[in-house]
Design a protein around this motif. Sequence first.
Motif, PDB file in Angstrom:
ATOM      1  N   ILE A  51      32.117  38.021  32.535  1.00 45.95           N
ATOM      2  CA  ILE A  51      33.083  38.113  31.463  1.00 45.95           C
ATOM      3  C   ILE A  51      32.437  37.596  30.188  1.00 45.95           C
ATOM      4  CG2 ILE A  51      34.127  35.844  31.991  1.00 45.95           C
ATOM      5  CD1 ILE A  51      36.847  37.147  31.155  1.00 45.95           C
ATOM      6  N   THR A  52      32.550  38.378  29.129  1.00 48.82           N
ATOM      7  CA  THR A  52      32.007  37.950  27.849  1.00 48.82           C
ATOM      8  C   THR A  52      33.002  37.026  27.161  1.00 48.82           C
ATOM      9  OG1 THR A  52      32.973  39.738  26.548  1.00 48.82           O
ATOM     10  CG2 THR A  52      30.862  40.183  27.636  1.00 48.82           C
ATOM     11  N   ARG A  53      32.561  36.386  26.134  1.00 49.09           N
ATOM     12  CA  ARG A  53      33.441  35.463  25.411  1.00 49.09           C
ATOM     13  C   ARG A  53      34.607  36.217  24.762  1.00 49.09           C
ATOM     14  NH1 ARG A  53      30.668  30.679  24.850  1.00 49.09           N
ATOM     15  NH2 ARG A  53      32.697  29.722  24.395  1.00 49.09           N
ATOM     16  N   THR A  54      34.422  37.526  24.518  1.00 49.62           N
ATOM     17  CA  THR A  54      35.512  38.333  23.942  1.00 49.62           C
ATOM     18  C   THR A  54      36.381  38.980  25.019  1.00 49.62           C
ATOM     19  OG1 THR A  54      34.036  40.220  23.757  1.00 49.62           O
ATOM     20  CG2 THR A  54      34.256  38.800  21.815  1.00 49.62           C
ATOM     21  N   GLY A  55      36.042  38.762  26.287  1.00 51.79           N
ATOM     22  CA  GLY A  55      36.913  39.219  27.364  1.00 51.79           C
ATOM     23  C   GLY A  55      36.514  40.506  28.065  1.00 51.79           C
ATOM     24  N   SER A  56      35.402  41.080  27.728  1.00 52.51           N
ATOM     25  CA  SER A  56      34.940  42.265  28.461  1.00 52.51           C
ATOM     26  C   SER A  56      34.469  41.845  29.848  1.00 52.51           C
ATOM     27  CB  SER A  56      33.795  42.935  27.709  1.00 52.51           C
ATOM     28  OG  SER A  56      34.241  43.409  26.457  1.00 52.51           O
ATOM     29  N   THR A  57      34.780  42.666  30.831  1.00 47.02           N
ATOM     30  CA  THR A  57      34.475  42.285  32.210  1.00 47.02           C
ATOM     31  C   THR A  57      33.684  43.372  32.936  1.00 47.02           C
ATOM     32  OG1 THR A  57      36.578  43.208  32.982  1.00 47.02           O
ATOM     33  CG2 THR A  57      36.557  40.878  32.393  1.00 47.02           C
ATOM     34  N   THR A  58      32.903  42.948  33.905  1.00 47.99           N
ATOM     35  CA  THR A  58      32.230  43.869  34.818  1.00 47.99           C
ATOM     36  C   THR A  58      32.337  43.308  36.224  1.00 47.99           C
ATOM     37  OG1 THR A  58      30.099  42.779  34.485  1.00 47.99           O
ATOM     38  CG2 THR A  58      30.570  44.681  33.093  1.00 47.99           C
ATOM     39  N   TYR A  59      32.255  44.200  37.193  1.00 52.58           N
ATOM     40  CA  TYR A  59      32.379  43.812  38.596  1.00 52.58           C
ATOM     41  C   TYR A  59      31.344  44.534  39.441  1.00 52.58           C
ATOM     42  CZ  TYR A  59      36.960  42.109  37.146  1.00 52.58           C
ATOM     43  OH  TYR A  59      37.974  41.440  36.505  1.00 52.58           O
ATOM     44  N   ALA A  60      30.930  43.865  40.496  1.00 51.81           N
ATOM     45  CA  ALA A  60      30.126  44.532  41.508  1.00 51.81           C
ATOM     46  C   ALA A  60      30.995  45.584  42.191  1.00 51.81           C
ATOM     47  CB  ALA A  60      29.624  43.519  42.525  1.00 51.81           C
ATOM     48  N   ASP A  61      30.362  46.660  42.614  1.00 47.38           N
ATOM     49  CA  ASP A  61      31.113  47.714  43.295  1.00 47.38           C
ATOM     50  C   ASP A  61      31.820  47.183  44.539  1.00 47.38           C
ATOM     51  OD1 ASP A  61      28.736  50.408  42.626  1.00 47.38           O
ATOM     52  OD2 ASP A  61      30.379  49.594  41.423  1.00 47.38           O
ATOM     53  N   SER A  62      31.208  46.198  45.176  1.00 50.00           N
ATOM     54  CA  SER A  62      31.746  45.671  46.433  1.00 50.00           C
ATOM     55  C   SER A  62      33.063  44.916  46.248  1.00 50.00           C
ATOM     56  CB  SER A  62      30.717  44.747  47.090  1.00 50.00           C
ATOM     57  OG  SER A  62      30.368  43.685  46.227  1.00 50.00           O
ATOM     58  N   VAL A  63      33.372  44.507  45.010  1.00 52.43           N
ATOM     59  CA  VAL A  63      34.603  43.733  44.794  1.00 52.43           C
ATOM     60  C   VAL A  63      35.554  44.420  43.834  1.00 52.43           C
ATOM     61  CG1 VAL A  63      33.297  41.613  45.199  1.00 52.43           C
ATOM     62  CG2 VAL A  63      33.763  42.334  42.843  1.00 52.43           C
ATOM     63  N   LYS A  64      35.127  45.520  43.257  1.00 51.18           N
ATOM     64  CA  LYS A  64      35.940  46.215  42.261  1.00 51.18           C
ATOM     65  C   LYS A  64      37.296  46.595  42.850  1.00 51.18           C
ATOM     66  CE  LYS A  64      33.265  48.451  39.604  1.00 51.18           C
ATOM     67  NZ  LYS A  64      32.343  49.484  39.056  1.00 51.18           N
ATOM     68  N   GLY A  65      38.345  46.295  42.101  1.00 49.10           N
ATOM     69  CA  GLY A  65      39.689  46.597  42.561  1.00 49.10           C
ATOM     70  C   GLY A  65      40.313  45.504  43.402  1.00 49.10           C
ATOM     71  N   ARG A  66      39.501  44.535  43.825  1.00 51.14           N
ATOM     72  CA  ARG A  66      40.015  43.436  44.652  1.00 51.14           C
ATOM     73  C   ARG A  66      39.917  42.092  43.934  1.00 51.14           C
ATOM     74  NH1 ARG A  66      37.459  42.041  49.180  1.00 51.14           N
ATOM     75  NH2 ARG A  66      35.404  42.784  48.493  1.00 51.14           N
ATOM     76  N   PHE A  67      38.890  41.914  43.124  1.00 55.09           N
ATOM     77  CA  PHE A  67      38.661  40.653  42.422  1.00 55.09           C
ATOM     78  C   PHE A  67      38.973  40.839  40.938  1.00 55.09           C
ATOM     79  CE2 PHE A  67      35.192  38.639  45.357  1.00 55.09           C
ATOM     80  CZ  PHE A  67      36.004  38.876  46.455  1.00 55.09           C
ATOM     81  N   THR A  68      39.457  39.770  40.325  1.00 55.90           N
ATOM     82  CA  THR A  68      39.726  39.774  38.893  1.00 55.90           C
ATOM     83  C   THR A  68      39.182  38.498  38.274  1.00 55.90           C
ATOM     84  OG1 THR A  68      41.762  41.056  39.206  1.00 55.90           O
ATOM     85  CG2 THR A  68      41.476  39.921  37.094  1.00 55.90           C
ATOM     86  N   ILE A  69      38.344  38.665  37.259  1.00 53.55           N
ATOM     87  CA  ILE A  69      37.820  37.522  36.529  1.00 53.55           C
ATOM     88  C   ILE A  69      38.636  37.340  35.254  1.00 53.55           C
ATOM     89  CG2 ILE A  69      36.110  38.858  35.234  1.00 53.55           C
ATOM     90  CD1 ILE A  69      34.182  36.462  35.567  1.00 53.55           C
ATOM     91  N   SER A  70      38.861  36.096  34.886  1.00 50.44           N
ATOM     92  CA  SER A  70      39.597  35.820  33.651  1.00 50.44           C
ATOM     93  C   SER A  70      39.123  34.498  33.076  1.00 50.44           C
ATOM     94  CB  SER A  70      41.108  35.788  33.903  1.00 50.44           C
ATOM     95  OG  SER A  70      41.431  34.767  34.829  1.00 50.44           O
ATOM     96  N   GLN A  71      39.559  34.219  31.862  1.00 48.26           N
ATOM     97  CA  GLN A  71      39.125  32.972  31.224  1.00 48.26           C
ATOM     98  C   GLN A  71      40.237  32.404  30.369  1.00 48.26           C
ATOM     99  OE1 GLN A  71      35.717  33.756  28.725  1.00 48.26           O
ATOM    100  NE2 GLN A  71      36.745  35.411  27.620  1.00 48.26           N
ATOM    101  N   ASP A  72      40.196  31.106  30.229  1.00 45.92           N
ATOM    102  CA  ASP A  72      41.074  30.393  29.312  1.00 45.92           C
ATOM    103  C   ASP A  72      40.151  29.633  28.377  1.00 45.92           C
ATOM    104  OD1 ASP A  72      42.725  28.579  27.990  1.00 45.92           O
ATOM    105  OD2 ASP A  72      43.991  28.233  29.739  1.00 45.92           O
ATOM    106  N   ASN A  73      39.910  30.201  27.216  1.00 45.92           N
ATOM    107  CA  ASN A  73      38.937  29.604  26.303  1.00 45.92           C
ATOM    108  C   ASN A  73      39.383  28.228  25.807  1.00 45.92           C
ATOM    109  OD1 ASN A  73      37.097  31.721  26.465  1.00 45.92           O
ATOM    110  ND2 ASN A  73      38.119  32.878  24.858  1.00 45.92           N
ATOM    111  N   ALA A  74      40.686  28.040  25.683  1.00 41.59           N
ATOM    112  CA  ALA A  74      41.185  26.746  25.208  1.00 41.59           C
ATOM    113  C   ALA A  74      40.869  25.630  26.205  1.00 41.59           C
ATOM    114  CB  ALA A  74      42.685  26.825  24.963  1.00 41.59           C
TER     115      ALA A  74
END
Length: 118
Positions: A51-74
């Motif tokens: 996850i980039t600091r602006t919120g763009s995300t990428t996933y491995a094919d093996s977890v796509k659709g099952r895992f979600t990355i997120s961030q709380d910058n504060a």
Amino acid sequence: QVQLVESGGGSVKGGGSLKLSCARSGYIDSYCTLGWYRQGPGKEPELVSLITRTGSTTYADSVKGRFTISQDNARNTIYLEMNSLKTEDTAMYYCAACWIVSALFRYRGQGTQVTVNS
């Protein structure tokens, strides 16, 4: 000095869910991409998600659709929500900062174990 502390790992039955958290302290550059990688027993490290600091995300094919990355910058915290877990997801999961290439980062935490039982 950058420190990353993971929490939320554990044992779960296949099909279950876990949510990992990673609290960061210390300064990192604004361009640093954060993420998670994992290393299963006898396996090479595998990049799971970025996850980039602006919120763009990428996933491995093996977890796509099952895992979600997120961030709380504060709170300087990133998360990895893992659903529909499979036995092959069993690994040590590492939170990391400042992605370089593949599963290599400049900084990483000590890891949290995720075990998925059949």
